[in-house]
Design a protein around this motif. Structure first.
Motif, PDB file in Angstrom:
ATOM      1  N   GLU A 132       0.817  -1.214   0.000  1.00 62.35           N
ATOM      2  CA  GLU A 132       0.000   0.000   0.000  1.00 62.35           C
ATOM      3  C   GLU A 132       0.852   1.265   0.000  1.00 62.35           C
ATOM      4  O   GLU A 132       0.388   2.334  -0.391  1.00 62.35           O
ATOM      5  CB  GLU A 132      -0.933   0.004   1.209  1.00 62.35           C
ATOM      6  N   ALA A 133       2.105   1.140   0.442  1.00 60.95           N
ATOM      7  CA  ALA A 133       2.979   2.314   0.491  1.00 60.95           C
ATOM      8  C   ALA A 133       3.601   2.625  -0.863  1.00 60.95           C
ATOM      9  O   ALA A 133       4.200   3.692  -1.040  1.00 60.95           O
ATOM     10  CB  ALA A 133       4.075   2.098   1.532  1.00 60.95           C
ATOM     11  N   ILE A 134       3.500   1.704  -1.802  1.00 62.53           N
ATOM     12  CA  ILE A 134       4.053   1.949  -3.135  1.00 62.53           C
ATOM     13  C   ILE A 134       3.193   2.997  -3.827  1.00 62.53           C
ATOM     14  O   ILE A 134       1.982   2.823  -3.969  1.00 62.53           O
ATOM     15  CB  ILE A 134       4.088   0.648  -3.958  1.00 62.53           C
ATOM     16  N   PRO A 135       3.794   4.110  -4.238  1.00 65.70           N
ATOM     17  CA  PRO A 135       2.980   5.198  -4.803  1.00 65.70           C
ATOM     18  C   PRO A 135       2.472   4.895  -6.197  1.00 65.70           C
ATOM     19  O   PRO A 135       2.999   4.033  -6.913  1.00 65.70           O
ATOM     20  CB  PRO A 135       3.965   6.381  -4.832  1.00 65.70           C
ATOM     21  N   ASN A 136       1.416   5.606  -6.580  1.00 65.59           N
ATOM     22  CA  ASN A 136       0.925   5.532  -7.946  1.00 65.59           C
ATOM     23  C   ASN A 136       1.996   5.991  -8.915  1.00 65.59           C
ATOM     24  O   ASN A 136       2.943   6.702  -8.548  1.00 65.59           O
ATOM     25  CB  ASN A 136      -0.300   6.437  -8.125  1.00 65.59           C
ATOM     26  N   ALA A 137       1.851   5.583 -10.163  1.00 66.00           N
ATOM     27  CA  ALA A 137       2.701   6.139 -11.208  1.00 66.00           C
ATOM     28  C   ALA A 137       2.430   7.640 -11.310  1.00 66.00           C
ATOM     29  O   ALA A 137       1.303   8.095 -11.102  1.00 66.00           O
ATOM     30  CB  ALA A 137       2.404   5.456 -12.533  1.00 66.00           C
ATOM     31  N   THR A 138       3.468   8.404 -11.578  1.00 66.37           N
ATOM     32  CA  THR A 138       3.323   9.856 -11.703  1.00 66.37           C
ATOM     33  C   THR A 138       3.224  10.235 -13.172  1.00 66.37           C
ATOM     34  O   THR A 138       4.206  10.120 -13.918  1.00 66.37           O
ATOM     35  CB  THR A 138       4.515  10.583 -11.077  1.00 66.37           C
ATOM     36  N   PRO A 139       2.060  10.668 -13.636  1.00 67.73           N
ATOM     37  CA  PRO A 139       1.896  10.985 -15.062  1.00 67.73           C
ATOM     38  C   PRO A 139       2.796  12.127 -15.510  1.00 67.73           C
ATOM     39  O   PRO A 139       2.975  13.118 -14.805  1.00 67.73           O
ATOM     40  CB  PRO A 139       0.418  11.385 -15.165  1.00 67.73           C
ATOM     41  N   ARG A 140       3.351  11.959 -16.670  1.00 71.75           N
ATOM     42  CA  ARG A 140       4.130  13.013 -17.326  1.00 71.75           C
ATOM     43  C   ARG A 140       3.972  12.828 -18.825  1.00 71.75           C
ATOM     44  O   ARG A 140       3.686  11.726 -19.295  1.00 71.75           O
ATOM     45  CB  ARG A 140       5.600  12.967 -16.922  1.00 71.75           C
ATOM     46  N   ILE A 141       4.131  13.899 -19.558  1.00 73.46           N
ATOM     47  CA  ILE A 141       4.002  13.819 -21.009  1.00 73.46           C
ATOM     48  C   ILE A 141       5.220  13.097 -21.577  1.00 73.46           C
ATOM     49  O   ILE A 141       6.354  13.473 -21.306  1.00 73.46           O
ATOM     50  CB  ILE A 141       3.857  15.224 -21.613  1.00 73.46           C
ATOM     51  N   GLU A 142       4.969  12.056 -22.331  1.00 73.72           N
ATOM     52  CA  GLU A 142       6.043  11.220 -22.848  1.00 73.72           C
ATOM     53  C   GLU A 142       6.099  11.284 -24.373  1.00 73.72           C
ATOM     54  O   GLU A 142       5.095  11.543 -25.041  1.00 73.72           O
ATOM     55  CB  GLU A 142       5.823   9.766 -22.422  1.00 73.72           C
TER      56      GLU A 142
END
Length: 327
Positions: free
Chosen positions: A50-60
């Motif tokens: 549960e401590a693993i964060p979500n992916a952080t969106p960035r423009i790729e």
């Protein structure tokens, strides 16, 4: 998929064994929709998932090849734009140790403990919010793989993403997939879930958003034979190039570039492709005689997903679109 354009594409376009690989196959429960045969959790599961964060969106940045349509087992998949809103509801499954450390469709290394997922048509790479329909809980994942190529599933989650949604035990579940577009990222509109009605109970699994293979012009269609379900042909040099989906008892999975009536023409193409793909594919392209034709192929692959992933990499490197074929 991650190892299992596209077959492709395959992918991929391209990457086929119905009972193995994230692209399709039987579940651990044998009822379909769970995790895949011979797959499962790893031996070094993080203590606090549960401590693993979500992916952080960035423009790729995206390779143009990632937006080209591709065909797997007679179905045509058309990648969507990274600027186009996308929402889909259906069954999610997950993949784990069998594919951990293998290459994904866009050439990255699959990490079952990272917040990633495989999807047939969302851009590679891109981001999506996945919400479990029965609980409303959501996660953000990075789409870096193709699959699943299975009529009853719309997305394959990494082990950790599935765990955070409570899907490890049941193996699958109803989810809502919403693309996080570049505009969402620019406006920072991805931190909170988008307003989404959550059904009180799981609805029957809908068909995934897939398009059926477009009908080819008459000049490009070969008549099916007992050992070939479909064949697409085009001219290449003086030879007859064909992408053939064959089914035989061996069930080995290949990527096929072309088929020629002249052996020397096939050998010449195989040598050329081997030079082009040596940096992205360890398997050599070979010529296989089949009746009056000489088929230019690479493989075999252990699963449709592995083949599709390889096809995607080959397409990005060379612009060629091999077809996934059983032999």
């Amino acid at each position: 998929m991650r190892s299992a354009i596209i077959a492709l594409l395959g992918a991929a376009l391209l990457v086929l064994a119905g009972c193995s690989g994230p692209g399709g196959g039987s579940s651990s429960s044998g009822k379909g929709g769970g995790y895949y045969k011979d797959d499962g959790p790893g031996g070094n599961i993080p203590a606090d998932i549960e401590a693993i964060p979500n992916a952080t969106p960035r423009i790729e940045k995206h390779a143009k090849a990632n937006f080209r349509p591709y065909v797997v087992f007679g179905k045509r998949y058309v990648p969507v734009s990274d600027e186009k809103p996308f929402r889909q509801q259906g069954t999610a499954s997950w993949y784990g140790r069998k594919f951990h450390g293998n290459k994904t469709a866009n050439g990255e290394t699959y990490d079952m403990y990272a917040m990633t997922a495989a999807h047939p048509t969302l851009p590679l790479p891109s981001y999506a919010r996945v919400t479990r329909a029965t609980t409303g809980k959501s996660v953000i994942v990075r789409i870096n793989d193709r699959g699943p190529f299975h009529s009853s599933r719309i997305i394959d989650l990494s082990y950790v993403a599935a765990a955070k949604l409570g899907l490890i035990g049941p193996g699958s579940g109803q989810v809502i997939v919403e693309a996080i577009t570049n505009q969402d990222i620019r406006n920072n509109h991805f931190e909170q879930p988008k307003p989404t009605p959550i059904p009180a109970s799981p609805p029957p699994p809908p068909q995934p958003v897939l398009t059926t293979q477009a009908k080819k012009p008459q000049a490009e269609t070969l008549s099916p034979t007992p050992d070939a379900l479909a064949a697409l042909q085009h001219n290449e040099g003086r030879g007859l190039a064909a992408s053939t989906l064959a089914t035989t008892s061996s069930g080995q999975i290949y990527l096929q570039f072309a088929a020629f009536s002249a052996e020397h023409t096939a050998e010449s193409l195989a040598q050329k492709i081997n030079t082009q793909i040596q940096g992205v594919e360890s398997r050599p392209v070979q010529v296989q005689a089949s009746g009056p034709l000489y088929r230019v192929r690479v493989g075999p692959y252990s699963s449709r997903t592995e083949a599709v992933n390889a096809a995607m990499r080959i397409q990005q490197e060379t612009g060629r679109q091999p077809a996934v074929a059983l032999n």
